[in-house]
Design a protein around this motif. Structure first.
Motif, short mmCIF file in Angstrom:
data_model
loop_
_atom_site.label_atom_id
_atom_site.label_comp_id
_atom_site.label_asym_id
_atom_site.label_seq_id
_atom_site.Cartn_x
_atom_site.Cartn_y
_atom_site.Cartn_z
N ILE A 248 -24.13 33.73 -28.08
CA ILE A 248 -24.55 34.23 -26.77
C ILE A 248 -25.89 33.61 -26.38
O ILE A 248 -26.07 33.11 -25.26
N LEU A 249 -26.84 33.64 -27.30
CA LEU A 249 -28.16 33.08 -27.01
C LEU A 249 -28.08 31.57 -26.83
O LEU A 249 -28.79 30.99 -25.99
N GLY A 250 -27.23 30.91 -27.64
CA GLY A 250 -27.08 29.47 -27.51
C GLY A 250 -26.59 29.06 -26.13
O GLY A 250 -27.07 28.07 -25.55
N ARG A 251 -25.64 29.82 -25.60
CA ARG A 251 -25.16 29.53 -24.24
C ARG A 251 -26.27 29.70 -23.22
O ARG A 251 -26.43 28.90 -22.30
N GLN A 252 -27.07 30.76 -23.41
CA GLN A 252 -28.15 31.03 -22.47
C GLN A 252 -29.22 29.94 -22.53
O GLN A 252 -29.69 29.47 -21.49
N MET A 253 -29.57 29.51 -23.73
CA MET A 253 -30.59 28.47 -23.86
C MET A 253 -30.06 27.14 -23.36
O MET A 253 -30.80 26.34 -22.76
N GLY A 254 -28.78 26.88 -23.59
CA GLY A 254 -28.18 25.64 -23.10
C GLY A 254 -28.18 25.57 -21.59
O GLY A 254 -28.44 24.52 -20.99
N GLU A 255 -27.92 26.71 -20.93
CA GLU A 255 -27.94 26.75 -19.47
C GLU A 255 -29.34 26.45 -18.94
O GLU A 255 -29.51 25.81 -17.91
N ARG A 256 -30.35 26.88 -19.70
CA ARG A 256 -31.75 26.64 -19.28
C ARG A 256 -32.26 25.28 -19.74
O ARG A 256 -33.35 24.88 -19.37
N LEU A 257 -31.50 24.59 -20.60
CA LEU A 257 -31.94 23.33 -21.19
C LEU A 257 -33.25 23.50 -21.96
O LEU A 257 -34.16 22.68 -21.88
#
Length: 526
Positions: A248-257
Protein backbone atom coordinates in the motif's frame (compact mmCIF):
# COMPACT_ATOMS: atom_id res chain seq x y z
CA UNK A 1 18.95 10.55 34.20
CA UNK A 2 16.14 8.53 35.85
CA UNK A 3 16.15 5.54 38.17
CA UNK A 4 15.11 2.09 37.05
CA UNK A 5 11.46 1.37 36.27
CA UNK A 6 9.12 -0.99 38.04
CA UNK A 7 6.50 -3.35 36.63
CA UNK A 8 3.67 -0.85 36.80
CA UNK A 9 2.74 2.62 35.64
CA UNK A 10 5.43 5.03 34.50
CA UNK A 11 6.43 7.53 37.22
CA UNK A 12 4.25 10.63 36.76
CA UNK A 13 7.15 13.04 36.26
CA UNK A 14 8.84 10.82 33.67
CA UNK A 15 5.53 10.15 31.92
CA UNK A 16 4.88 13.89 31.57
CA UNK A 17 8.46 14.54 30.45
CA UNK A 18 8.09 12.07 27.60
CA UNK A 19 4.60 13.28 26.75
CA UNK A 20 6.05 16.78 26.45
CA UNK A 21 8.07 15.59 23.44
CA UNK A 22 4.74 15.37 21.59
CA UNK A 23 3.22 18.63 22.86
CA UNK A 24 3.43 20.08 19.35
CA UNK A 25 0.46 17.79 18.76
CA UNK A 26 -2.86 19.40 19.68
CA UNK A 27 -0.79 22.23 21.18
CA UNK A 28 -3.80 24.49 21.64
CA UNK A 29 -5.88 21.88 23.44
CA UNK A 30 -3.49 19.26 24.79
CA UNK A 31 -5.47 18.91 28.01
CA UNK A 32 -8.61 17.76 26.21
CA UNK A 33 -7.04 15.96 23.24
CA UNK A 34 -7.87 12.32 22.65
CA UNK A 35 -5.49 9.94 24.35
CA UNK A 36 -4.87 6.22 24.14
CA UNK A 37 -3.55 3.98 26.90
CA UNK A 38 -0.40 1.88 26.58
CA UNK A 39 -0.55 -1.55 28.23
CA UNK A 40 2.19 -3.68 29.77
CA UNK A 41 2.11 -7.19 28.22
CA UNK A 42 3.55 -8.71 31.38
CA UNK A 43 0.48 -7.73 33.40
CA UNK A 44 -2.10 -6.23 31.03
CA UNK A 45 -2.11 -3.07 33.17
CA UNK A 46 -1.98 0.48 31.79
CA UNK A 47 1.49 2.01 32.05
CA UNK A 48 0.71 5.42 30.55
CA UNK A 49 -1.11 7.39 27.87
CA UNK A 50 -0.14 9.20 24.69
CA UNK A 51 -1.96 11.61 22.40
CA UNK A 52 -3.77 10.39 19.29
CA UNK A 53 -2.49 12.42 16.37
CA UNK A 54 -4.24 13.51 13.19
CA UNK A 55 -3.28 14.99 9.81
CA UNK A 56 -2.85 18.48 11.26
CA UNK A 57 -0.40 17.15 13.83
CA UNK A 58 1.65 15.49 11.09
CA UNK A 59 1.69 18.72 9.07
CA UNK A 60 2.84 20.66 12.14
CA UNK A 61 5.59 18.08 12.75
CA UNK A 62 6.88 18.40 9.18
CA UNK A 63 6.81 22.18 9.42
CA UNK A 64 8.93 22.13 12.57
CA UNK A 65 11.33 19.48 11.29
CA UNK A 66 11.81 21.25 7.95
CA UNK A 67 12.68 24.47 9.72
CA UNK A 68 15.29 22.75 11.87
CA UNK A 69 16.63 20.64 8.99
CA UNK A 70 17.77 23.66 6.96
CA UNK A 71 20.18 24.66 9.73
CA UNK A 72 21.11 21.06 10.55
CA UNK A 73 22.16 20.37 6.95
CA UNK A 74 24.64 23.25 7.17
CA UNK A 75 26.18 21.98 10.40
CA UNK A 76 29.71 20.56 9.93
CA UNK A 77 29.87 16.78 9.97
CA UNK A 78 32.34 16.96 12.83
CA UNK A 79 29.64 18.52 15.01
CA UNK A 80 27.00 15.98 13.97
CA UNK A 81 29.51 13.23 14.76
CA UNK A 82 30.17 14.69 18.20
CA UNK A 83 26.45 14.71 19.03
CA UNK A 84 25.92 11.11 18.00
CA UNK A 85 28.99 9.79 19.77
CA UNK A 86 27.67 11.47 22.91
CA UNK A 87 24.31 9.82 22.25
CA UNK A 88 26.15 6.48 21.96
CA UNK A 89 27.63 7.05 25.42
CA UNK A 90 24.26 8.03 26.90
CA UNK A 91 22.67 4.87 25.51
CA UNK A 92 25.27 2.69 27.21
CA UNK A 93 25.13 4.73 30.41
CA UNK A 94 21.35 4.29 30.61
CA UNK A 95 21.19 0.76 29.22
CA UNK A 96 19.44 -0.73 32.28
CA UNK A 97 16.69 1.89 32.14
CA UNK A 98 16.31 1.46 28.38
CA UNK A 99 15.96 -2.30 28.79
CA UNK A 100 13.27 -1.63 31.40
CA UNK A 101 11.35 0.54 28.93
CA UNK A 102 11.53 -2.03 26.15
CA UNK A 103 10.45 -4.90 28.40
CA UNK A 104 7.67 -2.89 29.98
CA UNK A 105 6.13 -2.09 26.58
CA UNK A 106 6.85 -5.27 24.62
CA UNK A 107 6.95 -8.04 27.22
CA UNK A 108 10.16 -9.49 25.78
CA UNK A 109 12.78 -11.12 27.98
CA UNK A 110 15.83 -9.25 29.31
CA UNK A 111 18.31 -10.70 26.83
CA UNK A 112 16.19 -9.65 23.86
CA UNK A 113 15.87 -6.15 25.31
CA UNK A 114 19.64 -6.01 25.76
CA UNK A 115 20.07 -6.90 22.08
CA UNK A 116 18.07 -3.80 21.16
CA UNK A 117 20.05 -1.42 23.34
CA UNK A 118 23.36 -2.73 22.06
CA UNK A 119 22.12 -2.55 18.47
CA UNK A 120 21.41 1.18 18.83
CA UNK A 121 24.87 1.79 20.31
CA UNK A 122 26.65 -0.27 17.64
CA UNK A 123 24.75 1.30 14.76
CA UNK A 124 25.22 4.81 16.12
CA UNK A 125 28.95 4.42 16.58
CA UNK A 126 29.33 2.88 13.12
CA UNK A 127 27.56 5.68 11.29
CA UNK A 128 29.02 8.44 13.44
CA UNK A 129 32.50 7.22 12.48
CA UNK A 130 31.72 6.39 8.83
CA UNK A 131 29.26 9.10 7.78
CA UNK A 132 31.88 11.61 6.68
CA UNK A 133 33.57 9.04 4.46
CA UNK A 134 30.30 7.83 2.95
CA UNK A 135 28.96 11.35 2.33
CA UNK A 136 32.14 13.11 1.22
CA UNK A 137 32.46 14.51 -2.30
CA UNK A 138 33.95 11.99 -4.69
CA UNK A 139 35.97 12.82 -7.80
CA UNK A 140 35.18 11.03 -11.06
CA UNK A 141 36.77 11.23 -14.51
CA UNK A 142 35.32 14.12 -16.45
CA UNK A 143 33.95 13.96 -19.98
CA UNK A 144 37.23 15.42 -21.32
CA UNK A 145 40.54 14.83 -19.55
CA UNK A 146 41.95 17.88 -17.76
CA UNK A 147 39.37 20.35 -19.07
CA UNK A 148 36.34 18.69 -17.37
CA UNK A 149 36.35 18.40 -13.61
CA UNK A 150 33.60 16.13 -12.25
CA UNK A 151 32.38 15.65 -8.68
CA UNK A 152 29.71 13.48 -7.07
CA UNK A 153 27.99 15.05 -4.08
CA UNK A 154 25.46 13.67 -1.61
CA UNK A 155 22.79 16.03 -0.31
CA UNK A 156 20.07 15.19 2.23
CA UNK A 157 16.61 14.25 1.01
CA UNK A 158 14.96 16.71 3.40
CA UNK A 159 12.64 15.23 6.01
CA UNK A 160 12.45 11.44 6.23
CA UNK A 161 9.23 9.77 7.28
CA UNK A 162 9.58 6.71 9.48
CA UNK A 163 6.88 4.18 10.34
CA UNK A 164 7.95 1.45 12.74
CA UNK A 165 6.34 -1.61 14.39
CA UNK A 166 6.14 -2.64 18.03
CA UNK A 167 8.45 -5.64 18.09
CA UNK A 168 11.79 -3.75 18.13
CA UNK A 169 10.97 -0.17 19.14
CA UNK A 170 14.61 0.84 19.65
CA UNK A 171 16.29 -1.03 16.81
CA UNK A 172 13.65 -0.09 14.25
CA UNK A 173 12.63 3.24 15.76
CA UNK A 174 16.07 4.72 16.42
CA UNK A 175 18.76 2.72 14.61
CA UNK A 176 17.06 3.61 11.30
CA UNK A 177 16.72 7.28 12.29
CA UNK A 178 20.42 7.67 13.17
CA UNK A 179 21.83 7.47 9.61
CA UNK A 180 18.98 9.62 8.29
CA UNK A 181 19.84 12.34 10.79
CA UNK A 182 23.59 12.06 10.29
CA UNK A 183 23.03 12.48 6.55
CA UNK A 184 21.56 15.92 7.28
CA UNK A 185 17.85 15.11 7.25
CA UNK A 186 15.05 15.77 9.66
CA UNK A 187 12.81 12.88 10.75
CA UNK A 188 9.09 12.61 11.45
CA UNK A 189 8.46 9.28 13.15
CA UNK A 190 5.36 7.28 13.97
CA UNK A 191 6.08 4.56 16.53
CA UNK A 192 3.52 1.85 17.08
CA UNK A 193 0.87 2.80 19.63
CA UNK A 194 1.83 -0.26 21.67
CA UNK A 195 5.41 0.96 22.20
CA UNK A 196 5.63 4.78 21.99
CA UNK A 197 7.59 5.39 25.17
CA UNK A 198 10.63 3.38 24.05
CA UNK A 199 10.95 5.70 21.07
CA UNK A 200 10.30 8.83 23.13
CA UNK A 201 12.93 8.02 25.76
CA UNK A 202 15.48 7.64 22.98
CA UNK A 203 14.49 11.00 21.46
CA UNK A 204 14.93 12.45 24.94
CA UNK A 205 18.50 11.12 24.97
CA UNK A 206 19.17 12.44 21.46
CA UNK A 207 18.16 15.92 22.57
CA UNK A 208 20.27 15.55 25.70
CA UNK A 209 23.21 14.68 23.43
CA UNK A 210 22.71 17.93 21.49
CA UNK A 211 20.31 17.11 18.65
CA UNK A 212 18.17 20.17 17.83
CA UNK A 213 14.88 19.64 19.68
CA UNK A 214 12.63 20.15 16.66
CA UNK A 215 14.66 18.08 14.18
CA UNK A 216 13.15 14.68 15.06
CA UNK A 217 9.41 14.84 15.58
CA UNK A 218 7.35 12.00 17.02
CA UNK A 219 3.64 11.81 16.19
CA UNK A 220 1.70 9.09 18.00
CA UNK A 221 -1.49 7.76 16.46
CA UNK A 222 -2.95 5.20 14.10
CA UNK A 223 -1.17 3.80 11.07
CA UNK A 224 -4.06 4.68 8.80
CA UNK A 225 -4.21 8.37 9.80
CA UNK A 226 -0.75 9.33 11.02
CA UNK A 227 1.19 6.82 8.94
CA UNK A 228 -0.81 7.66 5.84
CA UNK A 229 -0.23 11.38 6.28
CA UNK A 230 3.52 10.88 6.84
CA UNK A 231 3.64 9.00 3.53
CA UNK A 232 1.93 11.97 1.86
CA UNK A 233 4.39 14.57 3.13
CA UNK A 234 7.81 12.96 3.55
CA UNK A 235 10.77 13.28 1.18
CA UNK A 236 11.69 9.62 1.72
CA UNK A 237 9.89 6.87 3.62
CA UNK A 238 11.49 4.20 5.80
CA UNK A 239 8.96 1.50 6.70
CA UNK A 240 9.22 -1.76 8.61
CA UNK A 241 6.16 -3.96 8.80
CA UNK A 242 3.94 -6.34 6.92
CA UNK A 243 4.21 -7.04 3.20
CA UNK A 244 0.53 -6.11 2.78
CA UNK A 245 1.04 -2.65 4.27
CA UNK A 246 4.31 -2.28 2.39
CA UNK A 247 2.48 -2.74 -0.90
CA UNK A 248 0.00 0.00 0.00
CA UNK A 249 2.74 2.44 0.97
CA UNK A 250 4.83 1.46 -2.06
CA UNK A 251 1.98 2.39 -4.39
CA UNK A 252 1.55 5.69 -2.60
CA UNK A 253 5.25 6.56 -2.75
CA UNK A 254 5.43 5.48 -6.38
CA UNK A 255 2.57 7.82 -7.27
CA UNK A 256 4.50 10.66 -5.62
CA UNK A 257 7.82 9.58 -7.17
CA UNK A 258 9.39 9.68 -3.73
CA UNK A 259 11.98 7.16 -2.48
CA UNK A 260 10.91 4.25 -0.30
CA UNK A 261 12.78 1.62 1.68
CA UNK A 262 10.99 -1.26 3.35
CA UNK A 263 11.76 -4.35 5.37
CA UNK A 264 8.73 -6.58 5.18
CA UNK A 265 7.68 -10.11 6.12
CA UNK A 266 9.55 -13.38 6.07
CA UNK A 267 9.01 -17.14 6.31
CA UNK A 268 12.60 -17.89 7.15
CA UNK A 269 14.09 -21.37 6.62
CA UNK A 270 16.97 -23.11 8.38
CA UNK A 271 18.75 -26.13 6.90
CA UNK A 272 20.68 -28.72 8.95
CA UNK A 273 23.22 -30.70 6.96
CA UNK A 274 24.31 -34.18 7.96
CA UNK A 275 27.88 -32.87 8.40
CA UNK A 276 26.83 -30.13 10.85
CA UNK A 277 28.13 -29.91 14.40
CA UNK A 278 24.95 -31.00 16.16
CA UNK A 279 26.02 -29.57 19.52
CA UNK A 280 26.25 -26.17 17.84
CA UNK A 281 22.90 -26.72 16.13
CA UNK A 282 21.07 -27.52 19.36
CA UNK A 283 22.74 -24.66 21.23
CA UNK A 284 21.61 -22.09 18.66
CA UNK A 285 18.21 -23.33 17.45
CA UNK A 286 16.17 -22.02 20.41
CA UNK A 287 17.65 -18.53 19.90
CA UNK A 288 17.14 -18.68 16.14
CA UNK A 289 13.47 -19.56 16.55
CA UNK A 290 12.32 -18.05 19.83
CA UNK A 291 14.32 -14.89 20.55
CA UNK A 292 11.94 -12.00 21.18
CA UNK A 293 9.23 -14.67 21.57
CA UNK A 294 9.55 -15.35 17.85
CA UNK A 295 8.24 -11.85 17.10
CA UNK A 296 10.90 -10.71 14.65
CA UNK A 297 11.02 -10.64 10.88
CA UNK A 298 14.22 -12.70 10.68
CA UNK A 299 13.13 -15.44 13.09
CA UNK A 300 13.34 -19.03 11.86
CA UNK A 301 9.89 -20.56 11.26
CA UNK A 302 10.75 -23.72 9.30
CA UNK A 303 13.61 -26.21 9.65
CA UNK A 304 14.73 -28.78 7.06
CA UNK A 305 17.00 -31.56 8.35
CA UNK A 306 18.82 -34.20 6.31
CA UNK A 307 17.41 -37.61 7.11
CA UNK A 308 20.69 -39.04 8.49
CA UNK A 309 20.57 -36.67 11.49
CA UNK A 310 16.84 -35.87 11.60
CA UNK A 311 15.84 -38.01 14.58
CA UNK A 312 18.69 -36.79 16.76
CA UNK A 313 18.11 -33.14 15.88
CA UNK A 314 14.38 -33.32 16.59
CA UNK A 315 14.81 -35.18 19.88
CA UNK A 316 17.51 -32.87 21.22
CA UNK A 317 15.82 -29.71 19.94
CA UNK A 318 12.54 -30.57 21.68
CA UNK A 319 14.41 -31.29 24.92
CA UNK A 320 16.14 -27.90 24.70
CA UNK A 321 12.86 -26.08 24.04
CA UNK A 322 11.10 -27.79 26.95
CA UNK A 323 13.93 -26.63 29.19
CA UNK A 324 13.49 -22.95 28.28
CA UNK A 325 12.42 -20.94 31.35
CA UNK A 326 9.50 -18.57 30.62
CA UNK A 327 8.43 -15.66 32.77
CA UNK A 328 7.59 -12.01 33.26
CA UNK A 329 9.93 -9.44 34.66
CA UNK A 330 13.33 -7.81 34.41
CA UNK A 331 15.20 -10.90 35.58
CA UNK A 332 17.89 -12.30 33.24
CA UNK A 333 16.93 -15.92 34.00
CA UNK A 334 14.03 -16.08 31.53
CA UNK A 335 14.76 -17.41 28.05
CA UNK A 336 11.48 -16.11 26.63
CA UNK A 337 8.92 -13.52 27.61
CA UNK A 338 5.41 -12.60 26.58
CA UNK A 339 3.70 -11.93 23.27
CA UNK A 340 2.52 -8.38 22.66
CA UNK A 341 -1.26 -8.67 23.01
CA UNK A 342 -4.31 -10.86 23.38
CA UNK A 343 -4.99 -10.45 19.66
CA UNK A 344 -1.56 -11.78 18.81
CA UNK A 345 -1.93 -14.76 21.14
CA UNK A 346 -5.15 -15.62 19.33
CA UNK A 347 -3.42 -15.30 15.93
CA UNK A 348 -0.56 -17.61 16.93
CA UNK A 349 -2.96 -20.11 18.49
CA UNK A 350 -5.06 -20.18 15.33
CA UNK A 351 -2.04 -21.15 13.21
CA UNK A 352 -1.17 -23.99 15.57
CA UNK A 353 -4.71 -25.29 16.00
CA UNK A 354 -5.35 -25.29 12.26
CA UNK A 355 -2.15 -27.26 11.66
CA UNK A 356 -3.04 -29.66 14.45
CA UNK A 357 -6.51 -30.18 13.00
CA UNK A 358 -4.92 -31.03 9.64
CA UNK A 359 -2.74 -33.75 11.19
CA UNK A 360 0.34 -31.94 12.48
CA UNK A 361 2.00 -33.37 15.58
CA UNK A 362 2.85 -30.82 18.30
CA UNK A 363 6.01 -32.11 19.98
CA UNK A 364 6.14 -29.37 22.61
CA UNK A 365 4.30 -26.17 23.47
CA UNK A 366 1.14 -25.43 21.57
CA UNK A 367 -0.81 -23.58 24.24
CA UNK A 368 -1.19 -20.22 25.96
CA UNK A 369 0.16 -19.79 29.49
CA UNK A 370 -2.22 -17.48 31.33
CA UNK A 371 -0.61 -18.59 34.59
CA UNK A 372 2.52 -16.61 33.63
CA UNK A 373 0.76 -13.53 32.27
CA UNK A 374 -2.14 -12.57 30.01
CA UNK A 375 -0.24 -12.90 26.70
CA UNK A 376 2.18 -15.77 27.17
CA UNK A 377 2.36 -18.61 24.65
CA UNK A 378 4.71 -21.57 24.91
CA UNK A 379 7.54 -22.06 22.39
CA UNK A 380 6.12 -24.60 20.00
CA UNK A 381 7.67 -27.25 17.73
CA UNK A 382 5.61 -29.18 15.18
CA UNK A 383 6.26 -31.97 12.70
CA UNK A 384 4.14 -33.57 9.97
CA UNK A 385 2.60 -30.25 8.95
CA UNK A 386 0.33 -30.79 5.93
CA UNK A 387 1.26 -29.10 2.67
CA UNK A 388 -1.88 -26.95 2.40
CA UNK A 389 -1.92 -25.53 5.94
CA UNK A 390 -1.26 -21.81 6.47
CA UNK A 391 1.57 -22.59 8.89
CA UNK A 392 3.74 -23.85 6.04
CA UNK A 393 3.65 -20.66 3.95
CA UNK A 394 2.38 -17.72 6.01
CA UNK A 395 4.40 -15.79 8.55
CA UNK A 396 3.29 -16.66 12.08
CA UNK A 397 5.42 -14.00 13.80
CA UNK A 398 5.41 -15.91 17.03
CA UNK A 399 7.16 -18.75 18.90
CA UNK A 400 6.21 -21.48 16.43
CA UNK A 401 8.42 -23.57 14.14
CA UNK A 402 7.96 -26.77 12.18
CA UNK A 403 10.63 -29.35 11.36
CA UNK A 404 10.73 -31.50 8.23
CA UNK A 405 12.95 -34.36 7.06
CA UNK A 406 14.63 -34.05 3.64
CA UNK A 407 16.49 -36.62 1.58
CA UNK A 408 19.25 -34.26 0.44
CA UNK A 409 20.57 -30.73 0.61
CA UNK A 410 19.26 -30.13 -2.91
CA UNK A 411 15.76 -30.92 -1.68
CA UNK A 412 16.26 -28.71 1.38
CA UNK A 413 17.35 -25.80 -0.82
CA UNK A 414 14.38 -26.29 -3.12
CA UNK A 415 11.96 -26.24 -0.19
CA UNK A 416 13.71 -23.30 1.44
CA UNK A 417 13.40 -21.23 -1.73
CA UNK A 418 9.79 -22.25 -2.41
CA UNK A 419 8.30 -19.11 -0.88
CA UNK A 420 7.31 -15.62 -1.93
CA UNK A 421 9.53 -14.27 0.84
CA UNK A 422 13.29 -13.87 0.93
CA UNK A 423 14.39 -12.06 4.06
CA UNK A 424 16.59 -14.41 6.08
CA UNK A 425 17.83 -18.00 5.80
CA UNK A 426 20.30 -20.16 7.66
CA UNK A 427 22.32 -23.31 7.20
CA UNK A 428 24.18 -25.36 9.77
CA UNK A 429 26.92 -27.39 8.12
CA UNK A 430 30.65 -27.83 7.69
CA UNK A 431 32.16 -24.65 6.30
CA UNK A 432 32.49 -25.71 2.64
CA UNK A 433 29.02 -27.24 2.64
CA UNK A 434 27.53 -24.19 4.32
CA UNK A 435 29.01 -21.81 1.77
CA UNK A 436 27.81 -24.02 -1.09
CA UNK A 437 24.27 -23.95 0.30
CA UNK A 438 24.36 -20.23 1.12
CA UNK A 439 25.06 -19.29 -2.50
CA UNK A 440 21.90 -21.12 -3.56
CA UNK A 441 19.50 -19.67 -1.00
CA UNK A 442 17.33 -16.79 -2.23
CA UNK A 443 17.37 -14.50 0.79
CA UNK A 444 18.82 -11.09 1.57
CA UNK A 445 20.73 -12.49 4.55
CA UNK A 446 22.10 -16.01 5.00
CA UNK A 447 23.72 -17.20 8.21
CA UNK A 448 26.14 -20.11 8.27
CA UNK A 449 26.09 -21.87 11.65
CA UNK A 450 24.02 -19.00 13.04
CA UNK A 451 20.31 -18.24 12.91
CA UNK A 452 20.26 -14.50 12.25
CA UNK A 453 22.42 -12.67 14.79
CA UNK A 454 25.71 -12.70 12.87
CA UNK A 455 24.24 -11.25 9.69
CA UNK A 456 22.22 -8.61 11.52
CA UNK A 457 25.12 -7.53 13.75
CA UNK A 458 27.47 -7.14 10.77
CA UNK A 459 26.43 -3.50 10.40
CA UNK A 460 29.07 -2.73 7.76
CA UNK A 461 27.24 -4.99 5.26
CA UNK A 462 23.89 -3.95 3.73
CA UNK A 463 20.92 -6.01 4.89
CA UNK A 464 17.42 -6.37 3.48
CA UNK A 465 14.98 -8.62 1.71
CA UNK A 466 14.53 -10.25 -1.67
CA UNK A 467 11.21 -11.01 -3.38
CA UNK A 468 8.23 -9.97 -1.22
CA UNK A 469 10.40 -9.29 1.82
CA UNK A 470 11.16 -5.71 0.91
CA UNK A 471 13.29 -3.33 -1.07
CA UNK A 472 16.17 -1.09 -0.14
CA UNK A 473 18.78 -1.86 2.47
CA UNK A 474 19.75 -0.83 5.98
CA UNK A 475 23.32 -1.01 7.33
CA UNK A 476 26.52 -0.40 5.39
CA UNK A 477 27.03 2.52 3.02
CA UNK A 478 23.60 1.93 1.45
CA UNK A 479 21.99 2.38 4.86
CA UNK A 480 22.92 6.08 4.92
CA UNK A 481 23.24 6.90 1.22
CA UNK A 482 19.59 5.99 0.63
CA UNK A 483 18.71 9.08 2.64
CA UNK A 484 20.56 11.33 0.18
CA UNK A 485 20.25 12.55 -3.38
CA UNK A 486 23.27 12.21 -5.67
CA UNK A 487 24.26 15.46 -7.32
CA UNK A 488 26.51 15.38 -10.40
CA UNK A 489 28.61 18.56 -10.49
CA UNK A 490 30.80 19.13 -13.56
CA UNK A 491 33.07 22.12 -14.11
CA UNK A 492 34.18 22.79 -17.69
CA UNK A 493 37.45 24.73 -17.94
CA UNK A 494 39.25 26.59 -20.75
CA UNK A 495 37.33 25.19 -23.72
CA UNK A 496 33.69 24.31 -24.39
CA UNK A 497 32.50 20.72 -24.54
CA UNK A 498 31.63 21.49 -28.14
CA UNK A 499 35.25 22.41 -28.92
CA UNK A 500 37.04 25.70 -29.63
CA UNK A 501 34.93 28.17 -31.57
CA UNK A 502 37.52 28.46 -34.35
CA UNK A 503 37.47 24.73 -35.16
CA UNK A 504 34.65 23.56 -37.48
CA UNK A 505 32.21 21.21 -35.75
CA UNK A 506 32.84 18.36 -38.24
CA UNK A 507 36.58 18.57 -37.66
CA UNK A 508 36.06 18.56 -33.90
CA UNK A 509 33.64 15.62 -34.11
CA UNK A 510 36.11 13.61 -36.21
CA UNK A 511 38.90 14.44 -33.77
CA UNK A 512 36.77 13.35 -30.82
CA UNK A 513 35.92 10.05 -32.52
CA UNK A 514 39.62 9.39 -33.18
CA UNK A 515 40.39 10.22 -29.55
CA UNK A 516 37.80 7.69 -28.38
CA UNK A 517 39.38 4.98 -30.54
CA UNK A 518 42.83 5.77 -29.17
CA UNK A 519 41.46 5.93 -25.65
CA UNK A 520 40.04 2.45 -25.99
CA UNK A 521 43.30 1.15 -27.46
CA UNK A 522 45.53 2.65 -24.77
CA UNK A 523 42.92 2.58 -21.97
CA UNK A 524 43.36 6.27 -21.18
CA UNK A 525 39.75 7.47 -21.38
CA UNK A 526 36.77 6.43 -19.25
Amino acid sequence: MHSRLKLGVLPAELHQQLLNLTTNMKSSSADVAERVSVDAPFTGEVIGEVLVGDAQDVSRAFQLSRGAQKLWAEMPMSERKRIFLKFHDLVLKNRELLMDFVQLETGKNRASAADEVLDVAITTRYYANKAEKFLSDKKHPGALPIVTKNMQQHVPKGVVGQITPWNYPLTLGISDAVPALLAGNGVVAKPDLATPFSCLIMVHLLIEAGLPAELMQVVTGSGEVVGGEIAKQCDFLMFTGSTATGRILGRQMGERLVGFSAELGGKNPLIVSKDADLDKVIADLPHACFSNSGQLCVSIERIYVEEEVYDEVVTRFVEAVKAMPLGAGFDWKYAMGSLISETHVARVSQFVEQARAEGANVLCGGKARADLGPYFYEPTVLVDVAEHTALRTEEVFGPVVFVEKVASLEQAIEKANATSYGLNASVFAASDTGNWVARRLRAGAVGINDGYAATWASVSTPSGGMKQSGLGRRHGAEGILKYTEIKNVAEQRWISMRGPAKIPRKVYSDTAATALKLGKMFKILP
